[in-house]
Design an enzyme around this catalytic site. Sequence first.
Site, PDB file in Angstrom:
ATOM      1  N   SER A 169       0.830  -1.252   0.114  1.00 18.58           N
ATOM      2  CA  SER A 169       0.078   0.097  -0.223  1.00 18.58           C
ATOM      3  C   SER A 169       0.854   1.240  -0.031  1.00 18.58           C
ATOM      4  O   SER A 169       1.783   1.442  -0.911  1.00 18.58           O
ATOM      5  CB  SER A 169      -0.932   0.090   1.419  1.00 18.58           C
ATOM      6  OG  SER A 169      -1.770   1.002   0.893  1.00 18.58           O
ATOM      7  N   HIS A 170       0.557   2.263   1.036  1.00 18.03           N
ATOM      8  CA  HIS A 170       1.296   3.361   0.943  1.00 18.03           C
ATOM      9  C   HIS A 170       2.904   3.184   1.464  1.00 18.03           C
ATOM     10  O   HIS A 170       3.441   4.286   1.453  1.00 18.03           O
ATOM     11  CB  HIS A 170       0.695   4.365   2.225  1.00 18.03           C
ATOM     12  CG  HIS A 170       0.664   3.712   3.395  1.00 18.03           C
ATOM     13  ND1 HIS A 170      -0.214   2.499   3.891  1.00 18.03           N
ATOM     14  CD2 HIS A 170       1.340   4.018   4.613  1.00 18.03           C
ATOM     15  CE1 HIS A 170      -0.094   2.310   5.117  1.00 18.03           C
ATOM     16  NE2 HIS A 170       0.962   3.210   5.349  1.00 18.03           N
TER      17      HIS A 170
ATOM     18  N   ASP B 145      -2.890   6.385  -3.262  1.00 18.36           N
ATOM     19  CA  ASP B 145      -1.579   5.562  -2.747  1.00 18.36           C
ATOM     20  C   ASP B 145      -1.239   4.658  -3.770  1.00 18.36           C
ATOM     21  O   ASP B 145      -1.873   4.376  -4.642  1.00 18.36           O
ATOM     22  CB  ASP B 145      -1.814   5.104  -1.380  1.00 18.36           C
ATOM     23  CG  ASP B 145      -2.973   3.965  -1.189  1.00 18.36           C
ATOM     24  OD1 ASP B 145      -3.550   3.807  -2.232  1.00 18.36           O
ATOM     25  OD2 ASP B 145      -2.750   3.016  -0.302  1.00 18.36           O
TER      26      ASP B 145
ATOM     27  N   ASP C 139      -1.691   1.297  -3.685  1.00 13.63           N
ATOM     28  CA  ASP C 139      -2.644   0.216  -4.221  1.00 13.63           C
ATOM     29  C   ASP C 139      -3.916   0.690  -4.407  1.00 13.63           C
ATOM     30  O   ASP C 139      -4.922   0.060  -4.827  1.00 13.63           O
ATOM     31  CB  ASP C 139      -2.743  -0.954  -3.293  1.00 13.63           C
ATOM     32  CG  ASP C 139      -3.341  -0.386  -1.914  1.00 13.63           C
ATOM     33  OD1 ASP C 139      -2.943   0.495  -1.522  1.00 13.63           O
ATOM     34  OD2 ASP C 139      -3.874  -1.328  -1.253  1.00 13.63           O
TER      35      ASP C 139
ATOM     36  N   ASP D 154      -6.151   2.589  -3.042  1.00 16.19           N
ATOM     37  CA  ASP D 154      -7.382   2.413  -2.182  1.00 16.19           C
ATOM     38  C   ASP D 154      -7.440   3.704  -1.336  1.00 16.19           C
ATOM     39  O   ASP D 154      -8.603   3.949  -0.736  1.00 16.19           O
ATOM     40  CB  ASP D 154      -7.633   1.215  -1.231  1.00 16.19           C
ATOM     41  CG  ASP D 154      -6.349   1.032  -0.468  1.00 16.19           C
ATOM     42  OD1 ASP D 154      -5.338   1.843  -0.452  1.00 16.19           O
ATOM     43  OD2 ASP D 154      -6.176  -0.189   0.488  1.00 16.19           O
ATOM     44  N   ARG D 155      -6.426   4.604  -1.301  1.00 15.26           N
ATOM     45  CA  ARG D 155      -6.566   5.904  -0.442  1.00 15.26           C
ATOM     46  C   ARG D 155      -6.827   6.957  -1.434  1.00 15.26           C
ATOM     47  O   ARG D 155      -6.630   6.988  -2.309  1.00 15.26           O
ATOM     48  CB  ARG D 155      -5.142   6.076   0.378  1.00 15.26           C
ATOM     49  CG  ARG D 155      -4.984   4.963   1.243  1.00 15.26           C
ATOM     50  CD  ARG D 155      -3.788   5.700   2.081  1.00 15.26           C
ATOM     51  NE  ARG D 155      -3.572   4.335   3.067  1.00 15.26           N
ATOM     52  CZ  ARG D 155      -2.963   4.831   4.506  1.00 15.26           C
ATOM     53  NH1 ARG D 155      -2.362   5.864   4.625  1.00 15.26           N
ATOM     54  NH2 ARG D 155      -2.842   3.833   5.260  1.00 15.26           N
TER      55      ARG D 155
ATOM     56  N   LYS E  56     -11.767   0.086   0.630  1.00 12.45           N
ATOM     57  CA  LYS E  56     -11.743   1.593   0.202  1.00 12.45           C
ATOM     58  C   LYS E  56     -11.345   1.771  -1.155  1.00 12.45           C
ATOM     59  O   LYS E  56     -10.478   0.992  -1.799  1.00 12.45           O
ATOM     60  CB  LYS E  56     -10.857   2.400   1.188  1.00 12.45           C
ATOM     61  CG  LYS E  56      -9.613   1.906   1.539  1.00 12.45           C
ATOM     62  CD  LYS E  56      -8.765   2.733   2.769  1.00 12.45           C
ATOM     63  CE  LYS E  56      -7.212   2.446   2.943  1.00 12.45           C
ATOM     64  NZ  LYS E  56      -7.037   1.408   3.763  1.00 12.45           N
TER      65      LYS E  56
HETATM   66  C1  VG1 Z   1      -3.143   2.259   8.394  1.00 11.24           C
HETATM   67  C2  VG1 Z   1      -4.249   3.256   8.862  1.00 11.24           C
HETATM   68  C3  VG1 Z   1      -5.579   2.223   8.569  1.00 11.24           C
HETATM   69  C4  VG1 Z   1      -5.565   1.541   7.284  1.00 11.24           C
HETATM   70  C5  VG1 Z   1      -4.343   0.797   7.003  1.00 11.24           C
HETATM   71  C6  VG1 Z   1      -4.171   0.275   5.632  1.00 11.24           C
HETATM   72  O1  VG1 Z   1      -3.123   1.503   9.469  1.00 11.24           O
HETATM   73  O2  VG1 Z   1      -4.227   3.761   9.764  1.00 11.24           O
HETATM   74  O3  VG1 Z   1      -6.539   3.168   8.850  1.00 11.24           O
HETATM   75  O4  VG1 Z   1      -6.761   0.850   7.194  1.00 11.24           O
HETATM   76  O5  VG1 Z   1      -3.313   1.615   7.223  1.00 11.24           O
HETATM   77  O6  VG1 Z   1      -4.340   1.135   4.643  1.00 11.24           O
HETATM   78  P1  VG1 Z   1      -2.316   1.284  10.682  1.00 11.24           P
HETATM   79  O7  VG1 Z   1      -2.246   0.132  11.574  1.00 11.24           O
HETATM   80  O8  VG1 Z   1      -0.792   1.717  10.282  1.00 11.24           O
HETATM   81  O9  VG1 Z   1      -2.575   2.591  11.548  1.00 11.24           O
HETATM   82  V1  VG1 Z   1      -3.493   0.990   3.202  1.00 11.24           V
HETATM   83  O10 VG1 Z   1      -3.972   1.979   2.043  1.00 11.24           O
HETATM   84  O11 VG1 Z   1      -1.961   1.106   3.740  1.00 11.24           O
HETATM   85  O12 VG1 Z   1      -3.920  -0.915   2.839  1.00 11.24           O
HETATM   86 CO    CO Z   2      -3.531   1.319   0.390  1.00  6.97          CO
END
Ligand code: VG1
Ligand code: CO
Length: 548
Positions: free
Chosen positions: A113-114, A282, A284, A286-287, A381
């Site tokens: 992801s990010h 982001d 993948d 979804d953000r 998302k």
């Molecule tokens: C973070 C965010 C959470 C989100 C998750 C996955 O998790 O706070 O809200 O669902 O990333 O997002 P954490 O445990 O680091 O706070 V993504 O777009 O990275 O799949």
């Molecule tokens: Co993501």
Amino acid sequence: MNIKKISTQPFNDQKPGTSGLRKKVKVFQQPNYLENFVQSFFDTLSVPQHAVLVVGGDGRYHNRQAIQTIIQMAAANGFARVIVGQSGILSTPAASHMIRKYKTFGGMVLSASHNQGGIDGDFGIKYNIGNGGPAPEKITDAVFAKSQIISEYRIADLPEVDIDTLGEFKLGEGDDAFIVQVIDAVKDYADLMQDLFDFPAIHQLLVDGFEMKFDAMHAVTGPYAKEIFVNRLAAPVESLMNCEPSEDFGGGHPDPNLTYAEDLVKIMFAGENALDFGAASDGDGDRNMILGQNFFVTPSDSLAVLAANATLVPAYANGIAGVARSMPTSGAVDRVAQKLNVPCFETPTGWKFFGNLMDAGKVTLCGEESFGTSSSHVREKDGLWAVLFWLNIIAVKKMGVEAIMKAHWLEYGRNVYSRHDYESIPTDAANGVIAHIKSQFDTLPGQKFGSYTVKVCDDFSYHDPIDGSVSSNQGIRILFTDGSRIVFRLSGTGTEGATLRVYLEAFEPDSAKHHLDAQVALAEMIQIALQISQLVDRTGRTAPTVIT
Ligand code: VG1
Ligand code: CO
């Protein structure tokens, strides 16, 4: 088909976090590491006959290799067909849509992801179940347990499959045939968006000279954005930036916030020269981040605006069933739900908790403060969906982003909000901060800090109203008598040390103060958070790594 059984030894660190298993690329490159995890899933799920699996990822380093391995393992574990996005690219929401559209058994999404990519960056994998959503905790817990005792995995001896060319690759004959189908995932997803939103109205907005910029951050949404904005909505190509996916995201951090989407932020905060609308997504896809002319919309506010204006979008014209937000997300959407007279659910952080509520028809829109919003059109998302939702609202209301936001605050009041992240701090120090706050649970209630008085504090637990499951230790809440709150949580997606997140929220009914910068408006709360947590002393950090 020649199926090999390979003996293996467990790795002790394969516990999925907030969203799948994320580790450094080098960890995933260890012999048997990915194989063990994938086999643990297949063993836990007991794959039925003729099962179909969706596989794809955000295109980061190691994506292609991992896809070949998963294809070979799917073949050996009884899957009849694997559907792969062309070149191995599938955004998370597009994968969710494909699982739902083709009614597959589930899917494997390869993404961190990010998190940063490249050979020294992160890799990740998560499993989505048949509803298109992330596997719930009862499955991921079972997978982790399995990964700790695994002794063997199964893999088929197959030639490398060409995943760049659309079409079907059939291996074997008759009942034993195994098919790999390479599909154009962009078209399916773009079709879905066109079904949901008022494309003619958005097209007209863009034709009338509304200037926008979408930043794919060198990540997965590039091809989707080209198809949707340029091919279908006739936006000029200059409306897009960084739309060629790259294995290391151009060396950047594919996280759409004010810090990491720096180039877009510069364009959108260029004073009089700023464009009307800016957005980014982001790694993948979804953000999403939404920007107006010299204006930033917090994700919590964005969710509230979408809920309040949902009926302007064709797909939600008949209203929404309810809303849900993760616990640290601000209560802005709660106020909208109250006015609309629909239920509002508070879940732990992570999209996996929304699936049950959506499957049960209890909620239509969901969101998180971490730049995630979506609806029941998928079970993830969805970044581009949020961007199109905003454009649809702007096109119908004929108002700019800031004007929409200010009008919203005037009607509902403003939940002033900010999140401070302290990244890569030593795990012991982070745990020490949390333990220290917890040790004050008995003494904090009733205590006064400046103009605030603590009402209650707890460690958030969620009781899923649909399946009755309980998830504990989901974040520390310090609630004040006036409705303000501070939340402390340790991230479950990082791969280095610990990341401590501090979430701050205060309600401001007075419209004369709505223009204030959140850091200014929350200055006293920030000091209280530092005082209660002893964060500076315990971590040695004098400022957050990222403020959103
Ligand atoms: C973070 C965010 C959470 C989100 C998750 C996955 O998790 O706070 O809200 O669902 O990333 O997002 P954490 O445990 O680091 O706070 V993504 O777009 O990275 O799949
Ligand atoms: Co993501």
